[in-house]
Every structure is written in structure tokens, then in C-alpha cells.
Design an enzyme around this catalytic site. Structure first.
Site, short mmCIF file in Angstrom:
data_model
loop_
_atom_site.label_atom_id
_atom_site.label_comp_id
_atom_site.label_asym_id
_atom_site.label_seq_id
_atom_site.Cartn_x
_atom_site.Cartn_y
_atom_site.Cartn_z
N ASP A 46 29.37 111.26 63.70
CA ASP A 46 30.35 110.66 62.81
C ASP A 46 30.39 111.37 61.45
OD1 ASP A 46 27.81 109.82 62.25
OD2 ASP A 46 28.23 107.68 62.42
N ASP A 55 32.26 100.33 68.18
CA ASP A 55 31.09 100.28 69.05
C ASP A 55 31.11 99.00 69.87
OD1 ASP A 55 30.16 102.71 68.26
OD2 ASP A 55 28.60 101.96 66.92
N ASP A 93 29.24 96.51 70.11
CA ASP A 93 28.81 95.24 69.53
C ASP A 93 29.69 94.83 68.34
OD1 ASP A 93 27.93 97.37 68.06
OD2 ASP A 93 26.00 96.50 67.52
N ASP A 102 29.53 104.79 79.74
CA ASP A 102 28.49 105.74 80.17
C ASP A 102 27.30 105.01 80.80
OD1 ASP A 102 29.80 108.02 79.54
OD2 ASP A 102 28.59 108.55 77.80
#
Length: 303
Positions: free
Chosen positions: A282, A188, A190, A129
Site C-alpha cells: 500500500d 479488507d 474485516d 486466496d
């Protein structure tokens, strides 16, 4: 000009009226209301204290008896079938949602592409995105680089950022190639999963059809960078080593952490899929799946 005389008496009258109203309402209304609020706060404090004591007792028993997830649920390593070969392995979709992740995109994509799993039974899906054109171009070229090595990697973008991360995950599930997938691993940008991540999580889902989610623990590479990162690590370590460990061991509810977990795709669909009505998408999905009767498993030794 003639000055208009100040009518001080009017102000005194108003002040007197307010004082009388306060005296008349304080004892019968305000004081009882405050006492009720104090009792509610005390009750909530007692509930939190009892919860902490309960979790402390449970985690102590877990440590004493060494209760592992493999003792709670069936776990057997997946093996090749002599007749149908590697097609016996379930199809896994690995989703990596990202947004202008110039510093870590190579690490996360590289770690996902390095996951040990039959190459034709895994799809890496990068949901980018990014609004920075330079970063977007770098991410796309990184995906192309891994694709040239034979990795089944998909680079997906949207023309808007509606729903943010939840919107990206929801949009990612709409592609035709996702229909063949049984499980969805989410990381994610990271996060750097170990190569054996899928081998240690997927068997729980394969052999226990009531489990919707296998959640792994987070590990931090910069915890000692400063006092703030150390405090954050301590706070999150308690969440993982106590709260989620107790919830899983007691077959109770605990929330999905948004990353480092593997979902059963049918459970996501049955729960209504990803919703962008909240920024805690989540937890929202976890609650809806739990209400449908699905169970969650936390694997604390997988970091």
C-alpha cells in the site's frame, strides 16, 4: 599417552596483541565514530521533535478554523442527468481481498453489497486466496447468494498465492470487466463500510482530477476488549487524527492504509500497478503515485 604441555605463553601473547591493537585504534577510530553516531542520533531526534511540533501546530489550526476537505477541494453531490440517466455516474469496482476469513467474510461481503450506488454502475469483486476448502466454499456460496439478489458480484480465485494481497489485487485488475471501471474501492475482509461511503468519496475524485486517492478513517469495534486493543486504538487514532490529517491538509504526502480508500484506476496504472516486491504494497503504490504528481485526500469524518 604422553600429555602435550599447555603453551600458556602463546595465549598471553595473543591477548597482549589484541589489547595493543585496541589501544591504538580506540582513540583515532572508535571514539570519533561513536561521537559521529551520537550526533546523528541527536539530529534525528531533533528532526522527529520538530516534526511533532509542526504537526501539533497544524492540527491545532485545523481544529480552530474547522478546515474541512470540502473547503480544500471541490465537492458536489452527484446527480442524475436528465438525458443520459444514471450512466452519468462513474463505474466503481469494489475489491475485497481475503484469506481464510471464516469469521468475518459474511460481514464484509454484506457491507460491500449494501453500498448505496446505482446497481449497474458498481461491481463487487471478492478476491479469495483461501486455502481452507470449507472457508472457500462458504465464501463462494455467500457470493452466489448475493448474486441471486441481483448484485453484480464476482468471485475470483487463483491457483497460487504469489504476491499475497498485492498479487491478488494485481490479478483482480486483469479481468476484462474491470476495464470499464473508473475508480477502485478497497476494503479488507474485516471492514464494514457505511452505505453512503461511495457518495461521500467519489465526488472528490470526479470533480478534482488531480486526486488519486480518497482515504477514510478506521473505526474499531473491539477497542475496549482488552488493554492491548485499547493501546492499538490509541496508536492508530494518533496516526489518523494527526499524521494523516496534517498530511492531507498541508497538501503533503501521506500513505495509503491498504483499505478503506478509493483509488482512481488511471492513477494506479500510471504508477505501475500493484507490486509484490514488498509486504507494504500500500505504501509502495502511494509513493510511486505521489512521485507521478498525484494528490491524496484524507476524509477524517468518514469512518
Amino acid at each position: 599417552m604422553d600429555r602435550i604441555p599447555f603453551q600458556g605463553g602463546n595465549v598471553d601473547d595473543v591477548t597482549t596483541q589484541i589489547g595493543l591493537i585496541w589501544e591504538q585504534t580506540k582513540s583515532p577510530i572508535v571514539v570519533p565514530l561513536l561521537k559521529l553516531l551520537v550526533r546523528i542520533c541527536l539530529g534525528m531526534s531533533l528532526m522527529l521533535f520538530l516534526e511533532r511540533v509542526y504537526m501539533g501546530v497544524v492540527i491545532l489550526l485545523i481544529k480552530i478554523f474547522g478546515r474541512k476537505p470540502e473547503k480544500q477541494y471541490k465537492w458536489e453531490p452527484l446527480k442524475d442527468d436528465l438525458e443520459i440517466g444514471i450512466s452519468t455516474y462513474p463505474m466503481v469496482l469494489v475489491q475485497i481481498p481475503m484469506y481464510n476469513e471464516k469469521e468475518v467474510y459474511q460481514l464484509s461481503i454484506g457491507a460491500a453489497c449494501g453500498l448505496s450506488w446505482p446497481s449497474d454502475r458498481i461491481i463487487i469483486q471478492v478476491l479469495d486466496d483461501s486455502t481452507d476448502p470449507i472457508t472457500k466454499n462458504l465464501v463462494e456460496m455467500e457470493c452466489q447468494r448475493w448474486g441471486s439478489k441481483g448484485i453484480n458480484i464476482k468471485y475470483e480465485i487463483r491457483d497460487n498465492r504469489n504476491g499475497y494481497k498485492a498479487g491478488a489485487l494485481k490479478e483482480g485488475m486483469k479481468h476484462n470487466y474491470v476495464k470499464q471501471c473508473d475508480f477502485v474501492a478497497i476494503f479488507d475482509a474485516d471492514f464494514q463500510p457505511e452505505p453512503d461511503f461511495l457518495w461521500r468519496t467519489i465526488p472528490f475524485l470526479v470533480h478534482n482530477h488531480q486526486i488519486a486517492l480518497v482515504q477514510a478513517r478506521w473505526k474499531f469495534v473491539n477497542a475496549d476488549e482488552c488493554l492491548m486493543t485499547r493501546m492499538q486504538e490509541m496508536s492508530l487514532d494518533y496516526h489518523f487524527t494527526v499524521e494523516q490529517e496534517v498530511g492531507s491538509s498541508a497538501y503533503a504526502f501521506f500513505g495509503f492504509n491498504g483499505t478503506a480508500g478509493v483509488w482512481r484506476k488511471s492513477a494506479i496504472n500510471e504508477a505501475g500497478g500493484w507490486k509484490d516486491r514488498t509486504t507494504v504494497e500500500d505504501m509502495d503504490l502511494a509513493v510511486r503515485a505521489s512521485l507521478k504528481g498525484w494528490k491524496f485526500l484524507y476524509v477524517g469524518d468518514l469512518k
